[in-house]
Design a protein around this motif. Structure first.
Motif, mmCIF file in Angstrom:
data_model
loop_
_atom_site.group_PDB
_atom_site.id
_atom_site.type_symbol
_atom_site.label_atom_id
_atom_site.label_comp_id
_atom_site.label_asym_id
_atom_site.label_seq_id
_atom_site.Cartn_x
_atom_site.Cartn_y
_atom_site.Cartn_z
ATOM 1 N N LYS A 1 71.825 32.554 90.914
ATOM 2 C CA LYS A 1 71.510 33.788 90.211
ATOM 3 C C LYS A 1 70.290 33.605 89.324
ATOM 4 C CE LYS A 1 76.222 35.658 90.110
ATOM 5 N NZ LYS A 1 77.352 36.042 89.252
ATOM 6 N N GLU A 2 70.259 32.450 88.651
ATOM 7 C CA GLU A 2 69.098 32.191 87.781
ATOM 8 C C GLU A 2 67.829 32.073 88.619
ATOM 9 O OE1 GLU A 2 67.204 31.695 84.151
ATOM 10 O OE2 GLU A 2 69.284 32.330 84.590
ATOM 11 N N TYR A 3 67.985 31.414 89.779
ATOM 12 C CA TYR A 3 66.819 31.301 90.669
ATOM 13 C C TYR A 3 66.365 32.672 91.152
ATOM 14 C CZ TYR A 3 64.022 30.145 94.743
ATOM 15 O OH TYR A 3 63.009 30.085 95.684
ATOM 16 N N ASP A 4 67.299 33.551 91.507
ATOM 17 C CA ASP A 4 66.925 34.901 91.952
ATOM 18 C C ASP A 4 66.250 35.674 90.819
ATOM 19 O OD1 ASP A 4 67.946 34.365 94.447
ATOM 20 O OD2 ASP A 4 69.940 35.218 94.015
ATOM 21 N N ARG A 5 66.804 35.525 89.626
ATOM 22 C CA ARG A 5 66.212 36.241 88.488
ATOM 23 C C ARG A 5 64.796 35.755 88.222
ATOM 24 N NH1 ARG A 5 65.425 35.604 83.269
ATOM 25 N NH2 ARG A 5 66.344 33.524 83.277
ATOM 26 N N LEU A 6 64.651 34.398 88.238
ATOM 27 C CA LEU A 6 63.318 33.855 88.000
ATOM 28 C C LEU A 6 62.351 34.260 89.126
ATOM 29 C CD1 LEU A 6 64.223 30.262 86.720
ATOM 30 C CD2 LEU A 6 63.339 32.178 85.378
ATOM 31 N N ASN A 7 62.857 34.277 90.328
ATOM 32 C CA ASN A 7 62.017 34.673 91.446
ATOM 33 C C ASN A 7 61.589 36.144 91.315
ATOM 34 O OD1 ASN A 7 60.592 34.490 93.845
ATOM 35 N ND2 ASN A 7 62.416 34.743 95.126
ATOM 36 N N GLU A 8 62.522 36.965 90.886
ATOM 37 C CA GLU A 8 62.208 38.380 90.695
ATOM 38 C C GLU A 8 61.184 38.569 89.580
ATOM 39 O OE1 GLU A 8 64.610 42.550 89.790
ATOM 40 O OE2 GLU A 8 65.682 40.616 89.965
ATOM 41 N N GLU A 9 61.372 37.835 88.458
ATOM 42 C CA GLU A 9 60.406 37.920 87.362
ATOM 43 C C GLU A 9 59.022 37.419 87.813
ATOM 44 O OE1 GLU A 9 61.996 35.845 84.046
ATOM 45 O OE2 GLU A 9 63.525 37.372 83.578
ATOM 46 N N HIS A 10 59.097 36.343 88.632
ATOM 47 C CA HIS A 10 57.829 35.830 89.125
ATOM 48 C C HIS A 10 57.105 36.859 90.002
ATOM 49 C CE1 HIS A 10 55.138 33.440 91.802
ATOM 50 N NE2 HIS A 10 54.901 32.756 90.638
ATOM 51 N N SER A 11 57.873 37.535 90.783
ATOM 52 C CA SER A 11 57.271 38.586 91.640
ATOM 53 C C SER A 11 56.699 39.703 90.792
ATOM 54 C CB SER A 11 58.348 39.127 92.600
ATOM 55 O OG SER A 11 58.807 38.127 93.449
ATOM 56 N N LYS A 12 57.450 40.094 89.747
ATOM 57 C CA LYS A 12 56.953 41.129 88.853
ATOM 58 C C LYS A 12 55.662 40.698 88.175
ATOM 59 C CE LYS A 12 61.401 43.289 87.807
ATOM 60 N NZ LYS A 12 62.373 43.592 86.752
ATOM 61 N N LEU A 13 55.639 39.454 87.758
ATOM 62 C CA LEU A 13 54.433 38.959 87.111
ATOM 63 C C LEU A 13 53.245 38.959 88.086
ATOM 64 C CD1 LEU A 13 55.847 35.998 84.988
ATOM 65 C CD2 LEU A 13 54.974 38.180 84.138
ATOM 66 N N LEU A 14 53.514 38.567 89.294
ATOM 67 C CA LEU A 14 52.437 38.553 90.283
ATOM 68 C C LEU A 14 51.929 39.973 90.557
ATOM 69 C CD1 LEU A 14 53.687 35.899 92.885
ATOM 70 C CD2 LEU A 14 51.829 35.656 91.241
ATOM 71 N N SER A 15 52.863 40.898 90.676
ATOM 72 C CA SER A 15 52.462 42.281 90.943
ATOM 73 C C SER A 15 51.718 42.871 89.735
ATOM 74 C CB SER A 15 53.687 43.109 91.275
ATOM 75 O OG SER A 15 54.574 43.148 90.177
ATOM 76 N N ALA A 16 52.083 42.521 88.565
ATOM 77 C CA ALA A 16 51.404 43.010 87.366
ATOM 78 C C ALA A 16 50.026 42.405 87.278
ATOM 79 C CB ALA A 16 52.257 42.630 86.106
ATOM 80 N N GLY A 17 49.831 41.164 87.623
ATOM 81 C CA GLY A 17 48.537 40.534 87.629
ATOM 82 C C GLY A 17 47.607 41.193 88.648
#
Length: 225
Positions: free
Chosen positions: A203-219
């Motif tokens: 779950k933590e990995y999925d959350r971090l992966n999702e945040e990472h995706s959000k960060l990439l999309s925001a960049g």
């Protein structure tokens, strides 16, 4: 028959009756032993040997007197003298017959006295042996029953020991089974903890992966501006 020989003949008849009583199976040796050990006979037993010797001496004296009379009336000189007169010869033959009769009476009385003494001794010895054999038989029976009881107790003790060993083995197996069950329960708990930890990490990995995706999309959006 004179008085003394009448008494000896009566004594001889009494001895014959006693011998018949002792020989015939009228009473058991134990009963004769109790009769011999009676108070009356016990009171006479202290002087019984003396009485017996006196009786033997009297019978021997009468036997010797009868032998003397036989030799006296059967001598050659008396026979020749008696042939001269018929009455004298008849009296001599009568006296010789009486002397022979007295010899047999005294001889048999003496013989039966020894026989009775020997029979009493043998009956007493037989009664003693029977009592000893009965006592030995009772001891053997008691020893046999004691041995049987001992064997039975030994078998029960062995059975109890076997039961104790069996119970001890069962207790040890139960203890091991309980220990294994506790270890299995511990393994199950550890497995559940690892599984829960793995799910948390996923779950933590999925959350971090999702945040990472959000960060990439925001960049990417900022660069396009």
């Amino acid at each position: 028959m004179s008085l003394q020989w009448t008494l000896i003949a009566t004594f001889l008849y009494a001895e014959i009756a006693v011998v018949l009583l002792l020989v015939l199976p009228i009473a058991s040796p134990q009963r004769w032993q109790r009769f011999f050990k009676s108070r009356f006979l016990q009171s006479l037993s202290a002087q019984a040997s003396m009485y017996f010797l006196v009786l033997l001496a009297i019978l021997v004296l009468f036997l010797l007197d009868a032998i003397r009379e036989i030799r006296k009336y059967s001598s050659h000189e008396v026979t020749e003298h008696a042939h001269s007169h018929l009455d004298t010869e008849m009296q001599g033959n009568m006296r010789l017959f009486r002397a022979q009769r007295n010899f047999y009476i005294s001889g048999f009385a003496l013989f039966l006295s020894l026989v009775i003494r020997r029979l009493v001794t043998l009956i007493s010895a037989q009664a003693t042996l029977i009592a000893q054999s009965e006592a030995s038989m009772k001891q053997a029976q008691s020893a046999t029953s004691a041995a049987r009881n001992l064997l039975q107790k030994s078998g029960e003790s062995a059975q109890n020991d076997t039961n104790e060993v069996h119970d001890k083995a069962v207790t040890e197996l139960k203890a091991k089974l309980k220990e294994l069950e506790s270890e299995l329960e511990k393994e199950k708990k550890d497995k559940a903890a690892v599984k829960s930890q793995a799910e948390s990490l996923a779950k933590e990995y999925d959350r971090l992966n999702e945040e990472h995706s959000k960060l990439l999309s925001a960049g990417g959006d900022k660069k396009s501006d």
